[in-house]
Design a protein around this motif. Sequence first.
Motif, PDB file in Angstrom:
ATOM      1  N   LEU A   8       8.088  -6.157  -5.506  1.00 34.15           N
ATOM      2  CA  LEU A   8       6.924  -6.791  -4.898  1.00 34.15           C
ATOM      3  C   LEU A   8       7.391  -7.834  -3.898  1.00 34.15           C
ATOM      4  N   ALA A   9       6.930  -7.729  -2.643  1.00 34.54           N
ATOM      5  CA  ALA A   9       7.310  -8.685  -1.605  1.00 34.54           C
ATOM      6  C   ALA A   9       6.052  -9.298  -1.015  1.00 34.54           C
ATOM      7  N   ASP A  10       5.774 -10.538  -1.398  1.00 36.12           N
ATOM      8  CA  ASP A  10       4.578 -11.240  -0.918  1.00 36.12           C
ATOM      9  C   ASP A  10       4.814 -12.733  -1.114  1.00 36.12           C
ATOM     10  N   ASP A  11       4.391 -13.542  -0.154  1.00 29.53           N
ATOM     11  CA  ASP A  11       4.640 -14.979  -0.267  1.00 29.53           C
ATOM     12  C   ASP A  11       3.581 -15.695  -1.093  1.00 29.53           C
ATOM     13  N   GLN A  12       2.585 -14.951  -1.595  1.00 26.30           N
ATOM     14  CA  GLN A  12       1.559 -15.555  -2.438  1.00 26.30           C
ATOM     15  C   GLN A  12       1.808 -15.192  -3.905  1.00 26.30           C
ATOM     16  N   ALA A  17       1.604 -11.778  -8.889  1.00 25.94           N
ATOM     17  CA  ALA A  17       1.297 -11.747 -10.319  1.00 25.94           C
ATOM     18  C   ALA A  17       0.225 -10.701 -10.631  1.00 25.94           C
ATOM     19  N   GLY A  18      -0.773 -10.617  -9.757  1.00 26.57           N
ATOM     20  CA  GLY A  18      -1.839  -9.638  -9.973  1.00 26.57           C
ATOM     21  C   GLY A  18      -1.332  -8.212  -9.899  1.00 26.57           C
ATOM     22  N   PHE A  19      -0.526  -7.932  -8.873  1.00 29.04           N
ATOM     23  CA  PHE A  19       0.030  -6.586  -8.734  1.00 29.04           C
ATOM     24  C   PHE A  19       0.975  -6.264  -9.897  1.00 29.04           C
ATOM     25  N   ALA A  20       1.773  -7.241 -10.283  1.00 33.48           N
ATOM     26  CA  ALA A  20       2.725  -7.020 -11.378  1.00 33.48           C
ATOM     27  C   ALA A  20       1.983  -6.670 -12.670  1.00 33.48           C
ATOM     28  N   THR A  21       0.901  -7.364 -12.915  1.00 33.40           N
ATOM     29  CA  THR A  21       0.111  -7.105 -14.120  1.00 33.40           C
ATOM     30  C   THR A  21      -0.476  -5.705 -14.103  1.00 33.40           C
ATOM     31  N   MET A  22      -1.038  -5.317 -12.955  1.00 30.30           N
ATOM     32  CA  MET A  22      -1.645  -3.988 -12.846  1.00 30.30           C
ATOM     33  C   MET A  22      -0.618  -2.877 -13.027  1.00 30.30           C
ATOM     34  N   VAL A  35       9.809 -10.985  -4.688  1.00 32.94           N
ATOM     35  CA  VAL A  35      10.402 -11.842  -3.655  1.00 32.94           C
ATOM     36  C   VAL A  35       9.310 -12.413  -2.772  1.00 32.94           C
ATOM     37  N   THR A  36       9.667 -13.441  -2.018  1.00 34.36           N
ATOM     38  CA  THR A  36       8.651 -14.199  -1.277  1.00 34.36           C
ATOM     39  C   THR A  36       8.716 -14.024   0.233  1.00 34.36           C
TER      40      THR A  36
END
Length: 229
Positions: A8-12, A17-22, A35-36
């Motif tokens: 997952l690559a996003d600075d938010q 966290a939302g994508f990781a949970t899904m 990563v950010t």
Amino acid sequence: MDSIRVLLADDQALVRAGFATMLSIEEDIEVVGQVTNGQEAVDFALQHDVDVILMDVQMPLMDGIQATELIARAGRGKVIILTTFEREDYLFDAIRGGASGFLLKNADPDDLIAAVQAVAGGYALLAPEVTVRVIERFARSLDAEETAAPGIRPSAELRKRLESLTQREKEILTSLATGLSNAELAATFFLAEATVKSHVSSLLAKVQVRDRVQAVVFAYESGLIRPGE
């Protein structure tokens, strides 16, 4: 069966966290890193085995477009661009850079999971809304080129690749560029889905593109499809 390894690559942080949970709910998907920024995404992909990278576009240090180009060039994972259309001009650049898919950030969890599984399985994927934006933008760019240089024609190399296709492959590529799935192509041409899959694989190899997204670009650049058709 091995799990699909996702970065997952996003600075938010909340988005990650939302994508990781899904994704983590799925037995066949493993989130192996978060990563950010784009530089961290490139570094992680080069140092670890990653199947799919969910890539934001607007990030510090290095944006998602640059990161996608470097990762695709190194062959270190397939990138799904996450977008909100804030900068729709990024979309076509990302296609050229080697992105395998586009997904809206507000996509349903099932769509996110299906996108990861599809891209990991070797397919390209465009959200319907993204398909329209990409094709419209590409059509506008071709119109601008025609206005600036009347009579412009595809390069000899592109024409050569196009002519290497059989008539049926050209027909399938034309329909594929409108967003039809293999099942829909099979119904359109009264063929078995396995036969369609074989035709698609053959035409991708002949025109020297790696997936269906790149095939859409080729269809326009080669002149097989013209803006407005």
